[in-house]
Design an enzyme around this catalytic site. Structure first.
Site, PDB file in Angstrom:
ATOM      1  N   ARG A  80       0.841  -1.219   0.000  1.00 34.23           N
ATOM      2  CA  ARG A  80       0.000   0.000   0.000  1.00 34.23           C
ATOM      3  C   ARG A  80       0.873   1.266   0.000  1.00 34.23           C
ATOM      4  NH1 ARG A  80      -0.681   4.829   2.498  1.00 34.23           N
ATOM      5  NH2 ARG A  80      -0.132   3.840   4.487  1.00 34.23           N
ATOM      6  N   ASP A  81       1.546   1.539   1.098  1.00 37.69           N
ATOM      7  CA  ASP A  81       2.284   2.806   1.190  1.00 37.69           C
ATOM      8  C   ASP A  81       3.486   2.782   0.256  1.00 37.69           C
ATOM      9  OD1 ASP A  81       2.746   5.344   2.079  1.00 37.69           O
ATOM     10  OD2 ASP A  81       3.169   4.810   4.157  1.00 37.69           O
ATOM     11  N   HIS A 124       8.564   7.278   8.269  1.00 35.23           N
ATOM     12  CA  HIS A 124       9.238   7.390   6.963  1.00 35.23           C
ATOM     13  C   HIS A 124      10.672   7.814   7.252  1.00 35.23           C
ATOM     14  CE1 HIS A 124       5.753   6.991   4.163  1.00 35.23           C
ATOM     15  NE2 HIS A 124       5.123   7.154   5.317  1.00 35.23           N
ATOM     16  N   ASN A 149       9.110   4.419   3.429  1.00 35.88           N
ATOM     17  CA  ASN A 149       8.876   3.955   4.799  1.00 35.88           C
ATOM     18  C   ASN A 149      10.152   3.332   5.321  1.00 35.88           C
ATOM     19  OD1 ASN A 149       6.071   3.350   3.266  1.00 35.88           O
ATOM     20  ND2 ASN A 149       5.701   3.809   5.402  1.00 35.88           N
ATOM     21  N   CYS A 185       4.280   9.109   0.680  1.00 36.64           N
ATOM     22  CA  CYS A 185       2.939   9.579   0.372  1.00 36.64           C
ATOM     23  C   CYS A 185       3.007  10.583  -0.776  1.00 36.64           C
ATOM     24  CB  CYS A 185       2.313  10.235   1.592  1.00 36.64           C
ATOM     25  SG  CYS A 185       0.701  10.903   1.246  1.00 36.64           S
ATOM     26  N   HIS A 230       4.487   4.630  12.716  1.00 35.83           N
ATOM     27  CA  HIS A 230       4.639   4.499  11.255  1.00 35.83           C
ATOM     28  C   HIS A 230       5.622   5.583  10.804  1.00 35.83           C
ATOM     29  CE1 HIS A 230       2.604   4.115   7.111  1.00 35.83           C
ATOM     30  NE2 HIS A 230       3.192   5.296   7.011  1.00 35.83           N
TER      31      HIS A 230
HETATM   32  P1  HMG Z   1     -12.935  14.248  -3.381  1.00 34.41           P
HETATM   33  O1  HMG Z   1     -12.579  14.537  -4.777  1.00 34.41           O
HETATM   34  O2  HMG Z   1     -13.096  15.383  -2.436  1.00 34.41           O
HETATM   35  O3  HMG Z   1     -14.204  13.291  -3.267  1.00 34.41           O
HETATM   36  O4  HMG Z   1     -11.872  13.223  -2.800  1.00 34.41           O
HETATM   37  P2  HMG Z   1     -15.663  13.392  -3.809  1.00 34.41           P
HETATM   38  O5  HMG Z   1     -16.533  12.754  -2.755  1.00 34.41           O
HETATM   39  O6  HMG Z   1     -15.988  14.781  -4.285  1.00 34.41           O
HETATM   40  O7  HMG Z   1     -15.613  12.406  -5.066  1.00 34.41           O
HETATM   41  C1  HMG Z   1     -14.860  12.709  -6.225  1.00 34.41           C
HETATM   42  C2  HMG Z   1     -14.819  11.467  -7.113  1.00 34.41           C
HETATM   43  O8  HMG Z   1     -14.127  10.408  -6.447  1.00 34.41           O
HETATM   44  C3  HMG Z   1     -16.178  10.897  -7.448  1.00 34.41           C
HETATM   45  O9  HMG Z   1     -16.068  10.276  -8.714  1.00 34.41           O
HETATM   46  C4  HMG Z   1     -16.363   9.833  -6.393  1.00 34.41           C
HETATM   47  O10 HMG Z   1     -17.253   8.828  -6.786  1.00 34.41           O
HETATM   48  C5  HMG Z   1     -14.963   9.275  -6.290  1.00 34.41           C
HETATM   49  P3  HMG Z   1     -16.490  11.022 -10.051  1.00 34.41           P
HETATM   50  O11 HMG Z   1     -17.930  11.372  -9.853  1.00 34.41           O
HETATM   51  O12 HMG Z   1     -15.624  12.244 -10.172  1.00 34.41           O
HETATM   52  O13 HMG Z   1     -16.221  10.002 -11.105  1.00 34.41           O
HETATM   53  N1  HMG Z   1     -14.679   8.657  -4.977  1.00 34.41           N
HETATM   54  C6  HMG Z   1     -14.130   7.463  -4.829  1.00 34.41           C
HETATM   55  N2  HMG Z   1     -13.711   6.533  -5.722  1.00 34.41           N
HETATM   56  C7  HMG Z   1     -13.190   5.394  -5.220  1.00 34.41           C
HETATM   57  N3  HMG Z   1     -13.048   5.146  -3.902  1.00 34.41           N
HETATM   58  C8  HMG Z   1     -13.446   6.046  -2.999  1.00 34.41           C
HETATM   59  C9  HMG Z   1     -14.006   7.264  -3.451  1.00 34.41           C
HETATM   60  N4  HMG Z   1     -14.486   8.350  -2.823  1.00 34.41           N
HETATM   61  C10 HMG Z   1     -14.893   9.199  -3.766  1.00 34.41           C
HETATM   62  N5  HMG Z   1     -13.310   5.788  -1.690  1.00 34.41           N
HETATM   63  C11 HMG Z   1     -11.172  11.447  -1.359  1.00 34.41           C
HETATM   64  C12 HMG Z   1     -11.961  12.724  -1.467  1.00 34.41           C
HETATM   65  C13 HMG Z   1     -11.017  11.149   0.109  1.00 34.41           C
HETATM   66  C14 HMG Z   1     -11.957  10.323  -2.049  1.00 34.41           C
HETATM   67  C15 HMG Z   1      -9.821  11.637  -2.042  1.00 34.41           C
HETATM   68  O14 HMG Z   1      -9.217  12.767  -1.508  1.00 34.41           O
HETATM   69  C16 HMG Z   1      -8.891  10.470  -1.895  1.00 34.41           C
HETATM   70  O15 HMG Z   1      -9.136   9.400  -2.428  1.00 34.41           O
HETATM   71  N6  HMG Z   1      -7.798  10.654  -1.144  1.00 34.41           N
HETATM   72  C17 HMG Z   1      -6.876   9.578  -0.874  1.00 34.41           C
HETATM   73  C18 HMG Z   1      -5.501  10.082  -0.735  1.00 34.41           C
HETATM   74  C19 HMG Z   1      -4.589   8.948  -0.359  1.00 34.41           C
HETATM   75  O16 HMG Z   1      -4.874   7.787  -0.544  1.00 34.41           O
HETATM   76  N7  HMG Z   1      -3.434   9.335   0.216  1.00 34.41           N
HETATM   77  C20 HMG Z   1      -2.465   8.396   0.637  1.00 34.41           C
HETATM   78  C21 HMG Z   1      -2.886   7.595   1.837  1.00 34.41           C
HETATM   79  S1  HMG Z   1      -2.588   8.420   3.384  1.00 34.41           S
HETATM   80  C22 HMG Z   1      -0.897   8.197   3.668  1.00 34.41           C
HETATM   81  O17 HMG Z   1      -0.193   7.704   2.832  1.00 34.41           O
HETATM   82  C23 HMG Z   1      -0.348   8.547   5.024  1.00 34.41           C
HETATM   83  C24 HMG Z   1      -0.071   7.280   5.878  1.00 34.41           C
HETATM   84  O18 HMG Z   1       0.865   6.421   5.219  1.00 34.41           O
HETATM   85  C25 HMG Z   1       0.473   7.673   7.260  1.00 34.41           C
HETATM   86  C26 HMG Z   1       1.687   8.606   7.181  1.00 34.41           C
HETATM   87  O19 HMG Z   1       2.685   8.260   6.545  1.00 34.41           O
HETATM   88  O20 HMG Z   1       1.576   9.687   7.781  1.00 34.41           O
HETATM   89  C27 HMG Z   1      -1.356   6.477   6.091  1.00 34.41           C
HETATM   90 MG    MG Z   2       2.969   6.609   5.250  1.00 33.89          MG
END
Ligand code: HMG
Ligand code: MG
Length: 308
Positions: free
Chosen positions: A12-13, A228, A272, A259, A226
């Site tokens: 994933r990450d 990095h 990571n 990320c 967690h």
């Molecule tokens: P948004 O654009 O504000 O969402 O994104 P929306 O509700 O307006 O929807 C926009 C479009 O996305 C729509 O589709 C929805 O259907 C679709 P369209 O009508 O344009 O075709 N949609 C989805 N599709 C699939 N799965 C879903 C979903 N939700 C909406 N769940 C949203 C908001 C949260 C969805 C977006 O910002 C997003 O997906 N963000 C994810 C970012 C991400 O994954 N970042 C990395 C993970 S976090 C990380 O790495 C940190 C961590 O490792 C810890 C650390 O290191 O600190 C965990």
């Molecule tokens: Mg991370």
């Protein structure tokens, strides 16, 4: 000897940050290699918008490929940012039950927010409060399904947008997640800004908020770290965390990962901390893990080979 819990987040990450998209079959082979090394949990993928993270747009397909060979006792987890993502995870579990007779393929869903507003907006297009509202809608449903819930807090030391973050800011978000009923708090030093002292300060604040909730209903540790490894401090931070009492860490085979929303125009957020580096720190502290070092070395080589 006390055993430290390891979650490998490479599929994933690790892979979410790579420019190219790794084939689903290769991802399945990576999961097999990592779980074969004996980690306690594999964070397999995310049910997020494929427009935001195209690298993980095949989450359902990947779970379909690995469903048949899930080892006894292995925990699979996946990130879900909202109800839409949670539905994706439930659909995977329903398919696995029907097709493979697997009672529960995904055991844990991970919700994620941040200690800083800037990162929360950049990562999820929502304020911290809005993310907590989203989680409030899905956590009771996860519990009904017998799923564990991990609550990530990113940017526990510094935010790439807002700058320094205080331990109290982190503690306040942790308290919000605990009120919603998460089983586990996972503290992310997203950009590797921490040193042993700053990490210890955050851990002590969060342990106070946890207030003795040392073990959740599933017998897993409640607090996970967690890191990095941006500036090469992660090993020293883990040593300090072990001294403070943390017994659960995230890491990635081959040190993959980062990320995408923590990267800048000129540099990609680094990986990571590698699982082998965590093993080193744990062993130096006189503790152990369930991971087989030789097998993890092979998994790490395989992981490295997937990255251009
Ligand atoms: P948004 O654009 O504000 O969402 O994104 P929306 O509700 O307006 O929807 C926009 C479009 O996305 C729509 O589709 C929805 O259907 C679709 P369209 O009508 O344009 O075709 N949609 C989805 N599709 C699939 N799965 C879903 C979903 N939700 C909406 N769940 C949203 C908001 C949260 C969805 C977006 O910002 C997003 O997906 N963000 C994810 C970012 C991400 O994954 N970042 C990395 C993970 S976090 C990380 O790495 C940190 C961590 O490792 C810890 C650390 O290191 O600190 C965990
Ligand atoms: Mg991370």
């Amino acid at each position: 000897m006390e055993t430290v819990r390891i979650t490998d987040v490479a599929p994933r990450d690790g892979l979410q940050a790579e420019g190219g998209v790794v084939e689903t079959g290769d991802k399945a082979a990576l999961v097999r290699a990592i779980e074969g090394a004996g980690v306690d949990e594999v964070e397999v993928s995310s049910f997020v918008s494929p427009k935001w993270v195209p690298q993980l747009g095949d989450a359902a397909e990947l779970f379909g490929l690995i469903a048949g060979g899930k080892p006894e006792g292995m925990i699979y987890s996946a990130l879900v940012p909202n109800e839409r993502g949670f539905e994706g995870a439930l659909a995977v579990n329903a398919d696995a039950r029907q097709v493979h007779g697997v009672e529960r393929l995904i055991d844990k869903v991970a919700v994620f927010t941040a200690a800083s507003e800037g990162f929360s907006q950049k990562n999820t297009n929502a304020s911290i409060e809005e993310t907590l509202e989203r989680f409030g809608a899905l956590i009771p449903r996860a519990k009904e399904q017998g799923l564990m819930v991990r609550g990530y807090v990113s940017c526990i030391v510094r935010c790439p947008v807002d700058g320094d973050v205080s331990a109290e800011q982190v503690g306040d978000v942790v308290s919000g997640l605990l009120e919603l009923g998460v089983d586990e708090i996972d503290l992310g030093d997203t950009i590797g800004a921490g040193d042993p002292d700053s990490i210890e300060q955050v851990l002590l604040e969060v342990m106070e908020r946890l207030d003795g909730r040392a073990v959740n209903d599933f017998g897993d540790p409640t607090l996970t770290l967690h890191l990095h490894d941006t500036f090469g401090n992660a090993g020293a931070c883990i040593e300090r965390a072990l001294e403070v009492g943390v017994r659960s860490f995230d890491s990635s085979a081959g040190g993959l990962g980062g990320c995408p929303y923590a990267s800048t125009e000129t540099s990609r957020a680094p990986g990571n901390v590698s699982t082998l580096a965590v093993l080193d720190a744990v062993e130096a502290a006189g503790l152990t893990t369930n991971v087989d070092r030789e097998a993890m070395m092979r998994a790490s080589l395989f992981a490295g080979g997937l990255i251009k």
